[in-house]
Design an enzyme around this catalytic site. Structure first.
Site, PDB file in Angstrom:
ATOM      1  N   TYR A 707     -79.176  39.664 -58.345  1.00  0.00           N
ATOM      2  CA  TYR A 707     -79.114  38.027 -58.166  1.00  0.00           C
ATOM      3  C   TYR A 707     -77.743  37.581 -58.037  1.00  0.00           C
ATOM      4  CZ  TYR A 707     -83.984  37.936 -59.474  1.00  0.00           C
ATOM      5  OH  TYR A 707     -85.406  38.011 -59.325  1.00  0.00           O
ATOM      6  N   ILE A 708     -76.615  38.168 -58.721  1.00  0.00           N
ATOM      7  CA  ILE A 708     -75.161  37.480 -58.489  1.00  0.00           C
ATOM      8  C   ILE A 708     -74.621  37.785 -57.292  1.00  0.00           C
ATOM      9  CG2 ILE A 708     -72.945  37.500 -59.682  1.00  0.00           C
ATOM     10  CD1 ILE A 708     -74.666  38.157 -62.580  1.00  0.00           C
TER      11      ILE A 708
END
Length: 749
Positions: A707-708
């Site tokens: 996600y990051i």
DNA sequence: GCTCCCACTTAGTATTTACTCT
DNA sequence: AGAGTAAATACTAAGTGGGAGC
């Protein structure tokens, strides 16, 4: 006031349709429109377990064949839909592979290749042009147990046919796990076991009752095997490892578009018992062995077909350039597909990963309008639109997943669109409690405040005749929702919000971090930022079995350090009894530990010293025995223990008198230095403890991996002079090499 | 406008490896 | 230098979402 903000369900309904005319369809929830589709779909378990599963209809169709056919004519001719027409000189991705002179010396050719500097790479529907690989590795065939290891039924030894023994063995091998204690798991295992037993000819005992099965002999055998494996000597282990390495070598990489790329899961999943997560109805079922005949290979046209294992043949060979898998088979538990694909550090995975983040970044340009729109649409007169708006709100604000429909034969988990009545509790005026099981049966529990209109809508979505078991969002599905989102931005779907919000939060958190402190301190801050993202995404992990023990140990350690500190301070008073007058503050904490507490600590310290003395004695003797030296005697040990006992007396005396005799030659200054050291250790250990507690049920890995945006991490590393190795493990550095190589410190998400 | 099929990403946990502390 | 622990990686289950075909 003038709008529909306070409409009741029926009012909304009656306004639906065109004009004032009530529209039947619009009033009817999806479930009813579908004709009682409520009874979840999906292939209802077609019984036949592991048996021949002719999916003739599908095999004949070969869906991809039509696909391939369709695009074949256009593919070689047109070099993709290159919209930007860049320097045509160097666009390897879009040229035919034969044109790229890579084949000879292919091993080296890829080293320097940087797809992320190639604007066109990854464009077009075809994912590759040429592909060669070695196929897959199969697990070793089953080795029957020695004749003295048996299953016992009602006390009687059972002679099982090999396959039945294999299935029983899988259960025996995991007898100590939680799975094996789960009644559903037991039942599913037992049913499949009995079926396999029958199919393979039965046995000498009539087996009817799971409870009468005694797996302990088998379990003990496996346990022994594990021990033996562990007890192997260094060189033996090394040899085994090298052999394995050599066998796997050809499978570890493949040749895609002339470049050597790593393959991910080149080993076919071994047979075993299905370990479903949460309350999965099929947990424990026998996951059957996969044979070459079950496997479809995907290769480049004209690529050599790897030989199937002796006496076998491949199920099918395909040449589908529009997909990225190298091999595929159908699995018997849920009748779904398993794929062999490239590793995370491959170009093809990297490209789609970067695209994912670029799509999420693009959402930045639209998010304001989207939010304004759904806020307005919360009051839409059409029920479906209200649901779309409300769902988008929940997905955006609380990072819920889309929530597709699930079958009866799966664990009952939900996401946004599949939330049911009982998952949402309303607390006026605007509090909502979400309580449901999400992906992997991880609980999502949050009491939150929501927009007033969202609250009203949720109340409407729960209105009678709805009750427990009914869908909140009965007029939308993820498909409908995504269709709506596409209007704002190409590629926008529900899941993009999670990526966007996760990376956005990370960027915001990083903006709050100042460039000060040691590297270690910066890493702690990075992790804290990472943690806020993990919490947003509800990434959890089960508290490990020894977490409690670990916490206690650290706590004990802190107590002990504090005791040491107090002792040192008392030593100062022993050296200079006036010190307390000079610096009363410094000695304020002198009585922080009660006599009882000190007693406990002392006993623990002493106990440990004794333990260690004994262990050391044993160890030394082992060594001496090996080296044929004279052994230490019991007296030697006793001497040590006596010494420790003496120390104990001294400690106890210290507690009684409240005085500690300073060690020889100690000065106030030297003691203060020591105290400082101890204090540092206390601080560090306390941080360690806090970190351990904070992370005990939060999993940072998933957000970092998925996600990051990795470029954020690279920026962090560069801006704050933290070696990237402190933030990304080796695997992550490989996976995110594109980010590491292409990002400068001014980059922003 | 649905269902089903397929392919792909995301996810927690099991296992292996590396590291720490005697 | 080896046990014990923590970190890293491997594994595979469980999601999402596109699209074909009725």
């Amino acid at each position: 006031m003038s709008d529909s903000e306070d409409l009741t369900l029926s009012e909304i309904s009656s306004r639906n349709g065109h004009g004032a005319v009530k529209n039947e369809d619009d009033e009817m929830p999806l479930a009813q429109l579908n004709g009682r589709a409520k009874q979840k779909k999906r292939k209802s378990s077609d019984k036949s377990n592991g048996a021949p599963k002719e999916k003739k209809a599908k095999k004949a169709k070969t869906p991809s064949s039509s696909k391939v056919k369709k695009e074949t004519p256009s593919a070689p001719a047109t070099p993709k839909k290159t919209t930007k027409t860049p320097k045509p000189s160097q666009t390897p991705g879009s040229e035919t592979p034969s044109a790229t002179p890579k084949k000879e010396g292919s091993e080296e050719a890829d080293e320097g290749y940087k797809w992320w500097e190639d604007e066109n790479f990854g464009e077009g529907e075809e994912r590759w042009q040429t592909l060669e690989h070695a196929g897959v590795i199969f697990p070793p065939p089953y080795e029957p147990l020695p004749s003295y290891v048996k299953l016992y039924y009602n006390g009687k030894a059972v002679d099982l046919p090999p396959l039945a023994e294999e299935v029983a063995g899988y259960f025996a091998a995991m007898i100590e796990t939680d799975h094996a204690k789960n009644p559903v798991f037991q039942q599913n295992f037992f049913n499949d076991f009995l079926q396999v037993l029958e199919e393979s000819g039965g046995c000498n005992v009539e087996i009817k009752d799971f409870e009468k099965c005694d797996f302990s002999k088998m379990a003990a055998f496996f346990e022994k095997q594990r021990e033996e494996k562990k007890a192997l000597t260094k060189p033996e282990k090394q040899r085994i490892k090298e052999e394995k390495e050599k066998l796997e070598e050809p499978y570890k990489t493949c040749l895609m578009d002339g470049r050597r790329e790593n393959v991910g899961n080149f080993r076919v999943e071994p047979p075993g018992l299905f370990r479903g997560r949460g309350a999965h109805p099929k947990t424990g079922k026998f996951k059957r062995r996969v044979f070459p005949e079950d496997i479809t290979l995907n290769l480049g046209e004209g690529a050599p077909i790897p030989p199937a294992p002796e006496g076998h043949s491949w199920g099918a060979i395909r040449h589908d350039k529009t997909v990225v898998w190298l091999a595929m088979w159908r699995e018997n538990i849920s009748d779904t597909f398993k794929y062999v694909k490239l590793a995370a550090n491959s170009s093809i995975k990297g490209i789609s990963d970067m695209k994912k983040f670029e799509t999420a970044r693009k959402l930045k340009d639209h998010i304001q309008r989207i939010r304004a729109d759904y806020t307005k649409m919360l009051k839409d007169q059409f029920m479906q639109n209200r649901q779309i708006a409300t769902a988008t709100y929940l997905i955006d604000i609380f990072a819920l997943r889309a929530g597709g429909e699930k079958g009866e034969d799966e664990a009952d988990t939900v996401g946004c669109c599949s939330l049911r009545y009982e998952h949402v509790t309303l607390k006026p005026p605007n509090k909502v409690i979400f309580d449901f099981l999400g992906k992997d049966s991880i609980r999502f529990y949050q009491e939150v405040e929501v927009d007033r209109q969202v609250f009203k809508n949720l109340r409407i979505f729960k209105k009678e005749p709805k009750g427990p078991g009914d869908d909140m969002f009965d007029r939308i599905t993820p498909t409908i929702l995504n269709k709506h989102l596409q209007n704002y931005m190409k590629g926008l779907t529900a899941k993009v919000f999670r990526t966007y919000n996760a990376s956005k939060v990370m960027q915001d958190q990083m903006d709050l971090i100042s460039n000060e402190g040691t590297v270690a301190e910066k890493v702690v801050k990075y992790n804290a930022a990472n943690r806020t993202v993990a919490i947003l995404c509800n990434h959890q992990r089960t508290v490990s079995k020894n977490h409690e023990v670990g916490v206690k140990r650290i706590n004990d350690k802190i107590k002990e350090l504090e005791w040491q500190k107090l002792r040192l301070k008392k030593m100062i008073l022993d050296v200079d009894e006036k010190a307390i007058k000079k610096e009363p503050k410094y000695f304020e904490e002198l009585d922080d530990l009660t006599k009882e507490e000190q007693g406990v600590i002392v006993e623990r310290v002493i106990e440990r010293q004794k333990d260690q003395a004994e262990k050391k004695w044993n160890r030394d003797n082992e060594k001496r025995k090996m080296e044929k030296q004279e052994l230490l005697t019991k007296e030697d040990l006793k001497e040590k223990l006596d010494k420790i006992a003496e120390t104990r007396k001294e400690y106890l005396n210290e507690i009684k008198t409240g005085k500690v005799e300073a060690t020889k030659g100690a000065t106030v200054a030297s003691l203060k230095t020591k105290i400082e050291t101890v204090e540092n250790r206390i601080t560090n250990t306390s941080y360690q403890l806090k970190d351990k507690e904070d992370n005990s049920e939060v999993s940072l890995g998933t957000s970092k991996l998925n996600y990051i945006d990795p470029r954020l991490t690279v920026v962090f590393a560069k801006k704050f002079d933290v070696p990237i190795e402190k933030l990304f493990t080796k695997t992550l550095r490989d996976k995110f090499n594109w980010a590491i190589e292409s990002t400068d410190e001014n980059w922003r998400f």
